[in-house]
Motif scaffolding. Structure first.
Motif, mmCIF file in Angstrom:
data_model
loop_
_atom_site.group_PDB
_atom_site.id
_atom_site.type_symbol
_atom_site.label_atom_id
_atom_site.label_comp_id
_atom_site.label_asym_id
_atom_site.label_seq_id
_atom_site.Cartn_x
_atom_site.Cartn_y
_atom_site.Cartn_z
ATOM 1 N N ALA A 102 22.303 88.838 53.362
ATOM 2 C CA ALA A 102 22.395 87.455 53.105
ATOM 3 C C ALA A 102 23.623 86.900 54.093
ATOM 4 O O ALA A 102 23.822 85.843 54.344
ATOM 5 N N LEU A 103 24.499 87.890 54.559
ATOM 6 C CA LEU A 103 25.567 87.589 55.482
ATOM 7 C C LEU A 103 25.156 87.143 56.769
ATOM 8 O O LEU A 103 24.078 87.627 57.299
ATOM 9 N N LEU A 149 29.966 79.219 51.434
ATOM 10 C CA LEU A 149 29.301 80.582 51.506
ATOM 11 C C LEU A 149 29.485 81.178 50.214
ATOM 12 O O LEU A 149 28.607 81.951 49.642
ATOM 13 N N SER A 150 30.862 81.135 49.759
ATOM 14 C CA SER A 150 31.294 81.571 48.165
ATOM 15 C C SER A 150 30.302 81.040 47.279
ATOM 16 O O SER A 150 29.901 81.626 46.440
ATOM 17 N N LEU A 151 30.253 79.559 47.180
ATOM 18 C CA LEU A 151 29.364 78.822 46.130
ATOM 19 C C LEU A 151 27.984 79.589 46.349
ATOM 20 O O LEU A 151 27.196 79.811 45.187
ATOM 21 N N GLU A 152 27.271 79.502 47.504
ATOM 22 C CA GLU A 152 26.160 79.872 47.532
ATOM 23 C C GLU A 152 25.836 81.377 47.115
ATOM 24 O O GLU A 152 24.765 81.600 46.379
ATOM 25 N N PHE A 153 26.754 82.463 47.249
ATOM 26 C CA PHE A 153 26.754 83.671 46.821
ATOM 27 C C PHE A 153 26.632 83.674 45.389
ATOM 28 O O PHE A 153 26.222 84.447 44.614
ATOM 29 N N LEU A 182 20.684 79.458 52.232
ATOM 30 C CA LEU A 182 20.862 80.930 52.731
ATOM 31 C C LEU A 182 19.435 81.507 53.368
ATOM 32 O O LEU A 182 19.451 82.439 54.055
ATOM 33 N N GLY A 183 18.292 80.710 53.089
ATOM 34 C CA GLY A 183 16.977 81.134 53.783
ATOM 35 C C GLY A 183 16.263 82.136 52.812
ATOM 36 O O GLY A 183 16.724 82.714 51.838
ATOM 37 N N PRO A 184 15.039 82.330 53.385
ATOM 38 C CA PRO A 184 14.022 83.215 52.316
ATOM 39 C C PRO A 184 14.409 84.634 52.278
ATOM 40 O O PRO A 184 14.495 84.969 51.126
#
Length: 307
Positions: free
Chosen positions: A299-300, A15-19, A252-254
């Motif tokens: 986003a969370l 999740l940290s990487l995607e953020f 993460l989604g749209p």
């Protein structure tokens, strides 16, 4: 408990990487407003967009082939990629570039921060993803929009009555950016680089004839600075950004991906402050706080109800 700890750590790391990628994408696209202004000084909108997407398409194809991928062969896939290229690149790039010839970049940033609102409205109207929308995400969208308005400041909003068609054009680009990730979910089985290369190739096919007919680019005399801006737009703000973008749609989604539009507007202001000597005010600081709060809320993952 000990058996679940490594999995929890792995999920937090992912999740940290995607953020981090979402922030990077926002920074890259936030810088595009400045680059567009630089290019527009001697390169008209259609030609600029055509050069941007063509260079990006060639680069993405080379990267895809270098990684051992092949482009799709099915006509149905290419038809879908044509729509993706239209929504993600051809229409929004052209609308924003034309809009910025008539309205300030700050106002364009405010208007272009609205894709999450469109995604939310589309989800509510069509029922797509409605189950994932809750009070947390609605508050996040509202906080992010409020933050963008504060970040850009009063000066940009003062021009809100000017050039209504240009404003509608930038809002139209925001609608395209909202529809693009929803449409792009259908490419989840393709590598991100292949999707990006295919969509950008379709965008180039659409833009090159338009630029040739309308603006006759071979008659132009662009400055070296404008050419450098177009190349930066193509390589960094388009090719690299598209690879990150299609990855985030899957992870993460749209709605979360489009929430980066808030950060994008904030970064545009921050770059102007640090590179152009623009004044940093309390409204910018307060706005950036709201922007970050809104992006995180959108986003969370929503908390799961207790059984």
């Amino acid at each position: 408990m000990s058996m679940q700890a490594p999995r929890a750590i792995s999920e937090r790391t992912t999740l940290s990487l995607e953020f981090g990628l979402l922030v990077l994408l926002s920074l890259i696209w936030g810088s595009s407003f400045t680059l567009i202004k630089v290019a527009l000084a001697t390169v008209p909108p259609f030609t600029m967009v055509a050069g941007r997407v063509t260079i990006a398409a060639m680069l993405l194809i080379c990267i895809a082939i270098g990684q051992g991928h092949s482009l799709p062969r099915q006509r149905s896939v290419w038809a879908a990629l044509l729509v993706q290229g239209l929504l993600q690149s051809t229409l929004p790039f052209t609308l924003i570039s034309w809009g910025e010839t008539q309205i300030p970049s700050g106002l364009a940033g405010v208007l272009n921060a609205t894709p999450p609102l469109f995604v939310l409205l589309i989800a509510l109207m069509t029922g797509r993803g409605r189950r994932t929308i809750n009070g947390q995400k609605i508050i996040g969208v509202a906080a992010g929009l409020a933050g963008v308005i504060l970040t850009i400041g009063i000066d940009a909003r003062a021009g809100a009555g000017a050039a209504p068609l240009a404003q509608l054009a930038v809002l139209g680009a925001s609608l395209c950016y909202a529809l693009a990730p929803i449409w792009g979910q259908r490419f989840s089985s393709l590598p991100a680089i292949v999707t990006a290369a295919g969509a950008m190739s379709c965008a180039a096919i659409l833009m090159l004839p338009m630029a040739a007919i309308v603006e006759r680019p071979w008659t132009l005399a662009p400055t070296a600075q404008a050419i450098a801006a177009v190349i930066a737009l193509a390589v960094i703000c388009t090719a690299l950004a598209m690879v990150i973008y299609f990855r985030l749609i899957r992870t993460l989604g749209p709605l979360a991906t489009t929430s980066g539009s808030y950060l994008r507007a904030g970064f545009a202001v921050m770059l102007g402050t640090t590179l152009l000597g623009e004044r940093l005010t309390w409204s910018i600081l307060a706005g950036m706080t709201l922007v970050l709060t809104g992006v995180v809320a959108v986003a969370l993952p929503s908390p799961k109800p207790r059984p």
